[in-house]
Design an enzyme around this catalytic site. Structure first.
Site, PDB file in Angstrom:
ATOM      1  CE  LYS A  27      11.953  20.717  34.395  1.00 57.35           C
ATOM      2  NZ  LYS A  27      12.889  21.118  35.471  1.00 57.35           N
TER       3      LYS A  27
ATOM      4  CD  GLU B 294      23.068  20.278  22.150  1.00 60.34           C
ATOM      5  OE1 GLU B 294      24.205  19.848  22.397  1.00 60.34           O
ATOM      6  OE2 GLU B 294      22.716  20.680  21.037  1.00 60.34           O
TER       7      GLU B 294
ATOM      8  CB  CYS C  37      27.910  18.120  28.751  1.00 59.18           C
ATOM      9  SG  CYS C  37      28.142  19.687  27.903  1.00 59.18           S
TER      10      CYS C  37
ATOM     11  CD  GLU D 139      27.831  13.022  31.718  1.00 61.26           C
ATOM     12  OE1 GLU D 139      26.658  12.654  31.883  1.00 61.26           O
ATOM     13  OE2 GLU D 139      28.152  14.016  31.049  1.00 61.26           O
TER      14      GLU D 139
HETATM   15  P1  NAD Z   1      18.906  15.624  34.104  1.00 65.70           P
HETATM   16  O1  NAD Z   1      18.699  14.844  32.877  1.00 65.70           O
HETATM   17  O2  NAD Z   1      18.708  14.974  35.413  1.00 65.70           O
HETATM   18  O3  NAD Z   1      17.950  16.906  34.125  1.00 65.70           O
HETATM   19  C1  NAD Z   1      17.976  17.907  33.126  1.00 65.70           C
HETATM   20  C2  NAD Z   1      16.640  18.611  33.108  1.00 65.70           C
HETATM   21  O4  NAD Z   1      15.628  17.683  32.747  1.00 65.70           O
HETATM   22  C3  NAD Z   1      16.201  19.206  34.431  1.00 65.70           C
HETATM   23  O5  NAD Z   1      15.529  20.416  34.196  1.00 65.70           O
HETATM   24  C4  NAD Z   1      15.236  18.152  34.963  1.00 65.70           C
HETATM   25  O6  NAD Z   1      14.277  18.672  35.865  1.00 65.70           O
HETATM   26  C5  NAD Z   1      14.567  17.711  33.680  1.00 65.70           C
HETATM   27  N1  NAD Z   1      13.980  16.374  33.732  1.00 65.70           N
HETATM   28  C6  NAD Z   1      14.342  15.309  34.494  1.00 65.70           C
HETATM   29  N2  NAD Z   1      13.544  14.251  34.241  1.00 65.70           N
HETATM   30  C7  NAD Z   1      12.664  14.642  33.273  1.00 65.70           C
HETATM   31  C8  NAD Z   1      11.598  14.007  32.572  1.00 65.70           C
HETATM   32  N3  NAD Z   1      11.273  12.729  32.811  1.00 65.70           N
HETATM   33  N4  NAD Z   1      10.925  14.709  31.644  1.00 65.70           N
HETATM   34  C9  NAD Z   1      11.251  15.990  31.369  1.00 65.70           C
HETATM   35  N5  NAD Z   1      12.234  16.667  32.013  1.00 65.70           N
HETATM   36  C10 NAD Z   1      12.943  16.001  32.946  1.00 65.70           C
HETATM   37  O7  NAD Z   1      20.361  16.260  33.978  1.00 65.70           O
HETATM   38  P2  NAD Z   1      21.142  17.110  35.062  1.00 65.70           P
HETATM   39  O8  NAD Z   1      21.564  16.201  36.166  1.00 65.70           O
HETATM   40  O9  NAD Z   1      20.355  18.335  35.401  1.00 65.70           O
HETATM   41  O10 NAD Z   1      22.400  17.585  34.210  1.00 65.70           O
HETATM   42  C11 NAD Z   1      23.532  16.806  34.037  1.00 65.70           C
HETATM   43  C12 NAD Z   1      23.528  16.134  32.685  1.00 65.70           C
HETATM   44  O11 NAD Z   1      23.361  17.111  31.673  1.00 65.70           O
HETATM   45  C13 NAD Z   1      24.827  15.437  32.364  1.00 65.70           C
HETATM   46  O12 NAD Z   1      24.572  14.169  31.812  1.00 65.70           O
HETATM   47  C14 NAD Z   1      25.470  16.343  31.324  1.00 65.70           C
HETATM   48  O13 NAD Z   1      26.364  15.708  30.468  1.00 65.70           O
HETATM   49  C15 NAD Z   1      24.292  16.881  30.627  1.00 65.70           C
HETATM   50  N6  NAD Z   1      24.623  18.137  29.951  1.00 65.70           N
HETATM   51  C16 NAD Z   1      24.785  18.114  28.585  1.00 65.70           C
HETATM   52  C17 NAD Z   1      25.131  19.291  27.914  1.00 65.70           C
HETATM   53  C18 NAD Z   1      25.332  19.305  26.417  1.00 65.70           C
HETATM   54  O14 NAD Z   1      25.430  20.385  25.843  1.00 65.70           O
HETATM   55  N7  NAD Z   1      25.403  18.184  25.735  1.00 65.70           N
HETATM   56  C19 NAD Z   1      25.328  20.470  28.641  1.00 65.70           C
HETATM   57  C20 NAD Z   1      25.145  20.445  30.020  1.00 65.70           C
HETATM   58  C21 NAD Z   1      24.798  19.260  30.668  1.00 65.70           C
END
Ligand code: NAD
Length: 491
Positions: A178, A253, A287, A387
């Protein structure tokens, strides 16, 4: 207008409830596609398809390593053959500069090649074991975990999907991906490639849509054996909670607020350039961003002056025009970034440059933010603790090595960190103390398919990429062989 569907059990299909979402270009507001907006029902179907493919059919997990590898090498070839098209798609969908998207596509192809190659290398071990029950021989084999749900964010659409799909498939799992609801388009093309190379039906399934519905089911379902997630710490916590029901394997992650430490003896021009890569690459939507700059007091004025001079000169524009900074991914993310900037000023951080939405010329049509530097930040400020996920950096100063280390570790996160110094022993001393999973000395942000990626503390657990990345998607089975069959003489 393009209409994109889910891909379940080898078929493209609309969302079960018929819902759709419009995907737009954050750089100019143009509509790019209309895609399926899935609900729980779609995830249930995709999980069932993956489960049947893994447990009933077993075509993928039973396929020999070399044959599985051949399919993944073919995926890499096709990604390369369509590289420009995929790069344009990711650039338009996420807002990132085209040259950065081109790098992502090259990395994605390399990632499939890396895991295709790795799956043929020796795995498992042979163990010298005790002979209390007679002579025994023990060895281990690495097996796929089963049905893996992969949930990815929007900042590196193709690359984040690839970093999970390639090792999960190489290991012989069946998967449901997803992607972020904001940036699903390159994943759709990747699944077209899976279809072309002929992955067995149900091996790789794609569910498009938002997290709370489609995503939650992937984390909560007892029919999923593993969920691996990249995204925010808050969502990661809810995924870990949802996953506890069947004790599925979890990989997280998550976010970061990473320190980038610059000592007075560092090469100043080099450190400035890397600090910019650390915090302005991909509009700061990274990230591992070095969003806390810790600078030795004696060079702080000079450093910040030069950094600001370079930041002001960065070109901002639509990703396809290859600017230095592209668009922020969405209106919501833009508002979030501007909110952080506003509150930082209210809390007393000194705005050195940037701080505004860009609305000149064509930028008015999209979501653009100036590269922003805050000086005189203190440990209690929100801009130092939370962040932002945008092109915003908070500067703090230190006088001693111990103070630099203490400031660096004063965070609930532990994803990344950097140190700049020409004193090699000091670089190693400081690195040893930094509580983070990814660190850089005299550079910031380069990442590699070959090396494990992941965080300490609230930046998550588990590792993507490298050999560790393959092991995440495997179970280790112990096999014990009795070398003297017959009565053991115990009872
Ligand atoms: P997010 O947590 O809002 O969403 C990430 C994914 O999770 C999306 O596909 C979203 O649809 C899904 N999601 C949201 N709520 C959910 C739930 N309740 N259950 C299951 N899935 C759900 O994050 P974002 O805004 O898309 O991305 C930004 C964040 O990602 C930042 O905090 C960044 O640091 C982190 N990030 C971390 C890494 C790493 O390698 N550590 C890499 C890239 C991004």
């Amino acid at each position: 207008m393009k209409f994109e569907h889910n891909y379940i059990d080898g078929q493209w299909c609309p969302a079960a409830l018929g819902a759709t979402r419009t995907i737009t270009d954050p750089g100019n507001g143009e509509v790019l596609a209309v895609v399926a907006e899935s609900s729980r029902e779609d995830s249930v179907r995709a999980i069932a398809a993956a489960r049947a493919a893994f447990y009933r059919d077993g075509a993928w997990r039973r396929m020999s390593g070399p044959n599985r590898a051949a399919k993944l090498f073919a995926v890499a070839d096709r990604i390369e053959a369509r590289a420009q098209e995929l790069a344009v798609l990711d650039s338009r969908n996420s807002g990132k500069p085209l040259r950065e998207a081109e790098g992502d596509v090259a990395d994605a192809a390399a990632c499939f090649r890396y895991y295709a190659g790795l799956i043929g290398k020796p795995q498992g071990g042979v163990y010298e074991v005790g002979d209390g029950f007679g002579p025994m021989h023990a060895y281990t084999v690495h097996e796929p975990v089963g049905v893996c749900a992969l949930i990815t964010p929007w900042n590196y659409p193709l690359l984040m999907a690839t970093g999970k799909l390639a090792p999960a498939l190489a290991a012989g799992n069946c998967v449901v991906l997803k992607p972020s609801e904001l940036t699903p388009l390159s994943a759709v093309e990747l699944f077209r490639i899976f279809e072309e190379v002929g992955l067995p039906a149900g091996t790789a399934n794609l569910v498009l849509g938002a997290g709370p519905d489609a995503g939650h089911e992937l984390a909560a379902s007892s029919d999923v054996d593993m969920v691996t997630f990249t995204g925010s710490t808050k969502t990661g916590q809810s995924i870990a909670t949802a996953a506890v029901g069947n004790l599925k394997k979890v990989g997280l992650e998550l976010g970061g607020k990473s320190p980038n430490i610059v000592f007075a003896d560092a090469d100043l021009e080099g450190a400035v350039e890397w600090a910019m890569i650390g915090v302005f690459f991909n509009q700061g939507e990274v990230c591992s961003a070095g969003s806390r700059l810790l600078i030795e007091e004696s060079i702080k004025e000079r450093f910040v002056e030069r950094l600001a001079e370079r930041a002001r000169a960065l070109r901002i524009g639509h990703g396809l025009d290859n600017p230095d900074l592209g668009a922020i991914v969405s209106q919501a993310q833009l508002d979030k970034v501007l909110g952080f900037i506003e509150r930082a000023q209210a809390q007393g951080a000194q705005l050195v440059c940037g701080g505004q939405r860009v609305v000149d010329g064509d930028c008015a049509k999209g979501f653009f933010v100036q590269p922003t530097i805050f000086d005189r930040c203190t440990p209690d400020m929100e801009i130092v603790r939370e962040e932002v996920f945008g092109p915003v950096v908070a500067v703090q100063t230190f006088r001693t090595e111990d103070e630099a280390i203490a400031l660096a570790n004063d965070t609930r996160y532990g994803l990344a960190g950097g140190v700049f110094t020409t004193d090699g022993a000091r670089a190693l001393r400081v690195m040893k103390e930094i509580r983070a999973g990814i660190t850089w000395i005299n550079c910031y942000n380069p990442t590699f398919n070959e090396a494990p990626w992941g965080g300490y503390k609230m930046s998550g657990y588990g590792r993507d990429l490298g050999v560790n990345g393959l092991h995440e998607y495997q179970q280790v089975k112990q096999v014990n062989i009795n070398l003297r069959p017959g009565p053991v003489g115990w009872y």
